[in-house]
Design an enzyme around this catalytic site. Structure first.
Site, PDB file in Angstrom:
ATOM      1  N   LYS A  65       0.831  24.929  -2.921  1.00  0.00           N
ATOM      2  CA  LYS A  65      -0.412  24.212  -2.609  1.00  0.00           C
ATOM      3  C   LYS A  65      -0.198  22.715  -2.815  1.00  0.00           C
ATOM      4  O   LYS A  65      -0.688  22.118  -3.781  1.00  0.00           O
ATOM      5  CB  LYS A  65      -1.555  24.744  -3.460  1.00  0.00           C
ATOM      6  CG  LYS A  65      -1.886  26.205  -3.172  1.00  0.00           C
ATOM      7  CD  LYS A  65      -2.943  26.747  -4.106  1.00  0.00           C
ATOM      8  CE  LYS A  65      -3.226  28.221  -3.829  1.00  0.00           C
ATOM      9  NZ  LYS A  65      -4.206  28.790  -4.776  1.00  0.00           N
ATOM     10  N   LYS A  79       2.936  39.522  -1.491  1.00  0.00           N
ATOM     11  CA  LYS A  79       1.538  39.443  -1.870  1.00  0.00           C
ATOM     12  C   LYS A  79       0.782  40.638  -1.303  1.00  0.00           C
ATOM     13  O   LYS A  79       1.382  41.501  -0.658  1.00  0.00           O
ATOM     14  CB  LYS A  79       0.958  38.111  -1.390  1.00  0.00           C
ATOM     15  CG  LYS A  79       1.688  36.900  -1.986  1.00  0.00           C
ATOM     16  CD  LYS A  79       1.278  35.607  -1.342  1.00  0.00           C
ATOM     17  CE  LYS A  79      -0.083  35.152  -1.821  1.00  0.00           C
ATOM     18  NZ  LYS A  79      -0.065  34.697  -3.237  1.00  0.00           N
ATOM     19  N   GLU A  97       3.483  40.433  -6.341  1.00  0.00           N
ATOM     20  CA  GLU A  97       2.143  40.166  -6.844  1.00  0.00           C
ATOM     21  C   GLU A  97       1.387  41.477  -7.037  1.00  0.00           C
ATOM     22  O   GLU A  97       1.405  42.345  -6.163  1.00  0.00           O
ATOM     23  CB  GLU A  97       1.391  39.274  -5.861  1.00  0.00           C
ATOM     24  CG  GLU A  97      -0.040  38.959  -6.289  1.00  0.00           C
ATOM     25  CD  GLU A  97      -0.779  38.148  -5.231  1.00  0.00           C
ATOM     26  OE1 GLU A  97      -0.608  36.926  -5.200  1.00  0.00           O
ATOM     27  OE2 GLU A  97      -1.520  38.766  -4.431  1.00  0.00           O
ATOM     28  N   ASP A 152      -2.147  38.549 -10.598  1.00  0.00           N
ATOM     29  CA  ASP A 152      -3.103  37.688  -9.907  1.00  0.00           C
ATOM     30  C   ASP A 152      -4.526  37.939 -10.388  1.00  0.00           C
ATOM     31  O   ASP A 152      -5.051  39.043 -10.292  1.00  0.00           O
ATOM     32  CB  ASP A 152      -3.011  37.941  -8.401  1.00  0.00           C
ATOM     33  CG  ASP A 152      -3.894  36.996  -7.605  1.00  0.00           C
ATOM     34  OD1 ASP A 152      -3.919  35.797  -7.928  1.00  0.00           O
ATOM     35  OD2 ASP A 152      -4.554  37.461  -6.656  1.00  0.00           O
ATOM     36  N   ARG A 155       0.819  -1.216   0.000  1.00  0.00           N
ATOM     37  CA  ARG A 155       0.000   0.000   0.000  1.00  0.00           C
ATOM     38  C   ARG A 155       0.845   1.255   0.000  1.00  0.00           C
ATOM     39  O   ARG A 155       0.533   2.214  -0.715  1.00  0.00           O
ATOM     40  CB  ARG A 155      -0.944  -0.023   1.211  1.00  0.00           C
ATOM     41  CG  ARG A 155      -1.819   1.210   1.389  1.00  0.00           C
ATOM     42  CD  ARG A 155      -2.439   1.727   0.092  1.00  0.00           C
ATOM     43  NE  ARG A 155      -3.090   0.697  -0.689  1.00  0.00           N
ATOM     44  CZ  ARG A 155      -3.312   0.791  -1.988  1.00  0.00           C
ATOM     45  NH1 ARG A 155      -2.903   1.867  -2.667  1.00  0.00           N
ATOM     46  NH2 ARG A 155      -3.922  -0.176  -2.633  1.00  0.00           N
TER      47      ARG A 155
END
Length: 273
Positions: free
Chosen positions: A129, A161, A190, A212, A94
């Site tokens: 992510k 950001k 950004e 963005d 597995r």
């Protein structure tokens, strides 16, 4: 083997087997042969992980791989042949398949999107992510699929950001402080509007500008405004239906978290022969 990869396999085996495989303990431990088969078309990734999972439990297991990472396979194609003690092969099954299925899913989705934009000069980037604990493995899978790695984490590249910029008092102040504090690191800024892009283009020290959630029309304007002064990256809600149009605007990069988080495990199976 990469120490990060080795640690991932060790943790996965410990998580799965714990104090012992009580199901495998019911078996007579005899020499067997087995194969791993891919049930669908895929780009394979994770061979080293699977290999280590088996050999960590018994070094006498023999594995003959019929493919290598980054190979594209057809449905029902054999990936490898195994021989060795039945208990160890069953106990490692597995964990080995989990790595192969997940990383092959990333590589397959990446290749799918890379092929869609191969007629352009745009490169496909991953993001942060990723599945917790599997970042370096998934980023390796992105490369197997033909993509390019973005920053590994918060430590190897500065990305300013919207909240960084607001907290710093504006783009200019944020950029100035970033370059003063970490002059040797790449700096990505950004922007959310063409006006912000215009401001960023006047500043020195920026490595790349991330646009963005720009519309394709605004991306065309952004490419024209930049005129090659700074590389442009498009990001935000870009998927298979929109990626071609975004790439054709002329941006240098497209980043998407979908290739590492919106994935479906590749269908694999291990069978004794």
């Amino acid at each position: 083997m990469n120490k990060d990869f080795k640690k991932m396999v060790e943790l996965a085996l410990d998580e799965d087997i714990g104090t012992g495989d009580v199901s495998a303990d019911l078996l007579i431990d005899k020499q067997i042969q087995a194969t791993i088969i891919c049930r669908e078309a895929a780009v394979i990734c994770g061979i080293e992980f699977a290999q280590m999972a088996f050999l960590s439990l018994n070094k006498d297991i023999k594995i003959k791989w019929l493919v290598k990472d980054a190979d594209q396979v057809k449905p029902c194609e054999q990936l490898c042949r195994l021989s060795g003690p039945s208990k160890a092969i069953i106990s490692a099954e597995r964990v080995a398949l989990n790595f192969l299925q997940t990383l092959s899913a990333v590589a397959t989705q990446t290749r799918f999107l890379v092929d869609k934009i191969k007629h352009t000069n745009t490169q496909l980037l991953d993001t942060r992510k990723t599945l917790p604990g599997l970042r370096s493995a998934q980023k390796y899978a992105v490369k197997c699929g033909g993509g390019v790695n973005h920053r590994m984490g918060l430590f190897d590249c500065i990305m300013l950001k919207e909240n960084h910029i607001i907290a710093a008092g504006g783009i200019a102040k944020a950029v100035e402080k970033a370059k003063k504090q970490n002059p040797d690191l790449d700096l990505i800024v950004e922007v959310e509007t063409l006006d912000q892009l215009s401001k960023a283009l006047t500043l020195s020290g920026i490595t790349r500008v991330l646009c963005d959630n720009f519309s394709q029309q605004d991306l065309l304007k952004a490419v024209s405004m930049s005129a090659g002064k700074l590389p442009l990256e498009a990001s935000g809600n870009i998927d298979a239906s929109s990626i071609v149009g975004v790439a054709e605007t002329g941006v240098n990069f497209i980043s998407t978290g979908s290739i590492t988080k919106n994935i479906q495990a590749i269908d694999l199976s291990l069978r004794f022969t």
